[in-house]
Motif scaffolding. Structure first.
Motif, PDB file in Angstrom:
ATOM      1  N   PHE A  18       0.810  -1.213   0.000  1.00  0.00           N
ATOM      2  CA  PHE A  18       0.000   0.000   0.000  1.00  0.00           C
ATOM      3  C   PHE A  18       0.846   1.267   0.000  1.00  0.00           C
ATOM      4  N   ARG A  19       2.081   1.165   0.470  1.00  0.00           N
ATOM      5  CA  ARG A  19       2.984   2.322   0.354  1.00  0.00           C
ATOM      6  C   ARG A  19       3.208   2.664  -1.111  1.00  0.00           C
ATOM      7  N   GLN A  20       3.312   1.640  -1.963  1.00  0.00           N
ATOM      8  CA  GLN A  20       3.498   1.885  -3.394  1.00  0.00           C
ATOM      9  C   GLN A  20       2.311   2.608  -4.013  1.00  0.00           C
ATOM     10  N   LEU A  21       1.164   2.560  -3.344  1.00  0.00           N
ATOM     11  CA  LEU A  21      -0.036   3.252  -3.813  1.00  0.00           C
ATOM     12  C   LEU A  21      -0.243   4.575  -3.076  1.00  0.00           C
ATOM     13  N   ASP A  22       0.762   4.985  -2.286  1.00  0.00           N
ATOM     14  CA  ASP A  22       0.658   6.191  -1.452  1.00  0.00           C
ATOM     15  C   ASP A  22      -0.495   6.094  -0.467  1.00  0.00           C
ATOM     16  N   LEU A  23      -0.707   4.891   0.053  1.00  0.00           N
ATOM     17  CA  LEU A  23      -1.737   4.649   1.061  1.00  0.00           C
ATOM     18  C   LEU A  23      -1.064   4.024   2.280  1.00  0.00           C
ATOM     19  N   PRO A  24      -0.632   4.830   3.221  1.00  0.00           N
ATOM     20  CA  PRO A  24       0.115   4.283   4.351  1.00  0.00           C
ATOM     21  C   PRO A  24      -0.765   3.536   5.343  1.00  0.00           C
ATOM     22  N   LEU A  25      -0.185   2.482   5.929  1.00  0.00           N
ATOM     23  CA  LEU A  25      -0.789   1.864   7.097  1.00  0.00           C
ATOM     24  C   LEU A  25      -0.322   2.657   8.310  1.00  0.00           C
ATOM     25  N   LEU A  50      -7.924  -5.005   6.933  1.00  0.00           N
ATOM     26  CA  LEU A  50      -7.510  -3.629   6.675  1.00  0.00           C
ATOM     27  C   LEU A  50      -8.753  -2.806   6.377  1.00  0.00           C
ATOM     28  N   ARG A  51      -8.816  -1.626   6.966  1.00  0.00           N
ATOM     29  CA  ARG A  51      -9.947  -0.743   6.690  1.00  0.00           C
ATOM     30  C   ARG A  51      -9.476   0.709   6.718  1.00  0.00           C
ATOM     31  N   ALA A  52     -10.260   1.579   6.120  1.00  0.00           N
ATOM     32  CA  ALA A  52      -9.918   2.991   6.121  1.00  0.00           C
ATOM     33  C   ALA A  52     -10.006   3.537   7.543  1.00  0.00           C
ATOM     34  N   ALA A  60      -8.110   7.298   1.501  1.00  0.00           N
ATOM     35  CA  ALA A  60      -7.301   8.511   1.364  1.00  0.00           C
ATOM     36  C   ALA A  60      -6.610   8.925   2.656  1.00  0.00           C
ATOM     37  N   ALA A  61      -7.230   8.681   3.806  1.00  0.00           N
ATOM     38  CA  ALA A  61      -6.656   9.079   5.091  1.00  0.00           C
ATOM     39  C   ALA A  61      -5.732   8.014   5.672  1.00  0.00           C
ATOM     40  N   GLY A  62      -5.443   6.981   4.901  1.00  0.00           N
ATOM     41  CA  GLY A  62      -4.606   5.902   5.391  1.00  0.00           C
ATOM     42  C   GLY A  62      -5.437   4.726   5.873  1.00  0.00           C
ATOM     43  N   LEU A  63      -4.752   3.623   6.102  1.00  0.00           N
ATOM     44  CA  LEU A  63      -5.407   2.383   6.500  1.00  0.00           C
ATOM     45  C   LEU A  63      -4.998   1.988   7.905  1.00  0.00           C
ATOM     46  N   GLU A  64      -5.838   1.201   8.544  1.00  0.00           N
ATOM     47  CA  GLU A  64      -5.477   0.622   9.835  1.00  0.00           C
ATOM     48  C   GLU A  64      -5.690  -0.880   9.770  1.00  0.00           C
ATOM     49  N   LEU A  65      -4.876  -1.581  10.541  1.00  0.00           N
ATOM     50  CA  LEU A  65      -4.961  -3.035  10.648  1.00  0.00           C
ATOM     51  C   LEU A  65      -5.569  -3.372  11.995  1.00  0.00           C
ATOM     52  N   VAL A  66      -6.667  -4.111  11.994  1.00  0.00           N
ATOM     53  CA  VAL A  66      -7.327  -4.528  13.233  1.00  0.00           C
ATOM     54  C   VAL A  66      -7.691  -6.001  13.111  1.00  0.00           C
ATOM     55  N   GLU A  67      -7.904  -6.635  14.249  1.00  0.00           N
ATOM     56  CA  GLU A  67      -8.345  -8.027  14.255  1.00  0.00           C
ATOM     57  C   GLU A  67      -9.798  -8.084  14.697  1.00  0.00           C
ATOM     58  N   LEU A  68     -10.643  -8.679  13.862  1.00  0.00           N
ATOM     59  CA  LEU A  68     -12.061  -8.803  14.146  1.00  0.00           C
ATOM     60  C   LEU A  68     -12.507 -10.254  14.019  1.00  0.00           C
ATOM     61  N   ARG A  69     -13.672 -10.526  14.528  1.00  0.00           N
ATOM     62  CA  ARG A  69     -14.266 -11.859  14.449  1.00  0.00           C
ATOM     63  C   ARG A  69     -14.763 -12.116  13.025  1.00  0.00           C
ATOM     64  N   TRP A  70     -14.355 -13.276  12.469  1.00  0.00           N
ATOM     65  CA  TRP A  70     -14.877 -13.650  11.155  1.00  0.00           C
ATOM     66  C   TRP A  70     -16.215 -14.355  11.346  1.00  0.00           C
ATOM     67  N   TRP A  71     -17.251 -13.708  10.969  1.00  0.00           N
ATOM     68  CA  TRP A  71     -18.650 -14.128  10.978  1.00  0.00           C
ATOM     69  C   TRP A  71     -19.433 -12.909  11.425  1.00  0.00           C
ATOM     70  N   ALA A 192      -4.119  -2.673  -5.531  1.00  0.00           N
ATOM     71  CA  ALA A 192      -4.691  -1.532  -6.245  1.00  0.00           C
ATOM     72  C   ALA A 192      -6.208  -1.654  -6.350  1.00  0.00           C
ATOM     73  N   ALA A 193      -6.676  -2.848  -6.702  1.00  0.00           N
ATOM     74  CA  ALA A 193      -8.123  -3.059  -6.773  1.00  0.00           C
ATOM     75  C   ALA A 193      -8.745  -2.992  -5.383  1.00  0.00           C
ATOM     76  N   GLY A 194      -7.977  -3.430  -4.367  1.00  0.00           N
ATOM     77  CA  GLY A 194      -8.466  -3.337  -3.005  1.00  0.00           C
ATOM     78  C   GLY A 194      -8.690  -1.904  -2.573  1.00  0.00           C
ATOM     79  N   ALA A 195      -7.782  -1.012  -2.948  1.00  0.00           N
ATOM     80  CA  ALA A 195      -7.958   0.402  -2.628  1.00  0.00           C
ATOM     81  C   ALA A 195      -9.226   0.949  -3.278  1.00  0.00           C
ATOM     82  N   GLN A 196      -9.533   0.493  -4.492  1.00  0.00           N
ATOM     83  CA  GLN A 196     -10.771   0.909  -5.152  1.00  0.00           C
ATOM     84  C   GLN A 196     -11.995   0.410  -4.384  1.00  0.00           C
ATOM     85  N   TRP A 197     -11.924  -0.817  -3.869  1.00  0.00           N
ATOM     86  CA  TRP A 197     -13.044  -1.355  -3.091  1.00  0.00           C
ATOM     87  C   TRP A 197     -13.320  -0.504  -1.864  1.00  0.00           C
ATOM     88  N   LEU A 198     -12.284   0.003  -1.232  1.00  0.00           N
ATOM     89  CA  LEU A 198     -12.465   0.817  -0.034  1.00  0.00           C
ATOM     90  C   LEU A 198     -13.035   2.197  -0.341  1.00  0.00           C
TER      91      LEU A 198
END
Length: 221
Positions: A18-25, A50-52, A60-71, A192-198
């Protein structure tokens, strides 16, 4: 559909992509966390997404990494977690924007689920579809890490003192690679496609389709 996947890459892979896309974590304490490898992630397990940082601004404001429950437990559920019986681990691409459990999250709370592989199963004996099964490890050669587009939600189940955050991932009809093994598959995106999804004003549902033939490889596991 997808009932199991894994993530084995170091967190640096996510940061660099994501750094290559100018989208910092961005991390609240400024320190990069240690992301433990997990070969098998199953429904109800906590898993990294990963979420905005500001969902209204997309990535655009950067991404954060969090752990959530799957379901995913939808925001309107007020009973105990176990009382929610619907299998909301996977959101069907065809109805993700309209299903009551997903439509608000689709409009406001999208995420990316990083993965290095996922699993499918086929019967060892086609005449006995409920008998012993072969497990297949599915990878994307050339993409050490890929991303499932997903949704996250916050709910207040009666058996939790604090709000519960959970997620689901999007599935679509199986493409050429997956169709010999299953009729549906998780959607696969690159960074890149992931950034579009967000981006909530981006293509959205139009991205929820199978990848081109030859993207995925199946290995007996």
């Amino acid at each position: 559909m997808c009932n199991a996947y894994g993530y084995l890459a170091p967190i640096d892979k996510l940061i660099d992509s994501f750094r290559q896309l100018d989208l910092p974590l961005r991390f609240d304490d400024g320190r990069v966390p240690n992301l433990q490898p997990r070969d098998l992630i199953r429904p109800t397990d906590p898993a990294p997404i990963l979420r905005a940082r500001n969902p209204g601004e997309g990535a655009a404001a950067g991404l954060e990494l969090v752990e959530l429950r799957w379901w995913l437990i939808p925001f309107f559920h007020r009973g105990p977690v176990k009382a929610w019986k619907a299998m909301t681990t996977n959101a069907r691409a065809e109805t993700i924007a309209t299903t009551p459990a997903y439509r608000e999250a689709y409009a406001r709370r999208r995420c990316l689920v990083p993965a290095t592989h996922f699993f499918e199963w086929t019967p060892l004996d086609p005449a006995k579809p409920k008998g012993l099964k072969q497990r297949w490890r599915v990878t994307a050669p050339g993409q050490e890490v890929f991303y499932f587009p997903g949704l996250w939600e916050q709910s207040r189940p009666s058996d939790h003192d604090d709000p519960l955050q959970s997620f689901t991932l999007a599935t679509c009809s199986a493409g050429e690679d997956v169709s010999p093994y299953h009729i549906r598959q998780p959607v696969i995106l690159d960074a890149a496609a992931g950034a579009q999804w967000l981006d909530l004003s981006g293509p959205g549902e139009a991205q929820l389709r199978p990848p081109p033939a030859g993207t995925l490889t199946f290995t007996a596991d």
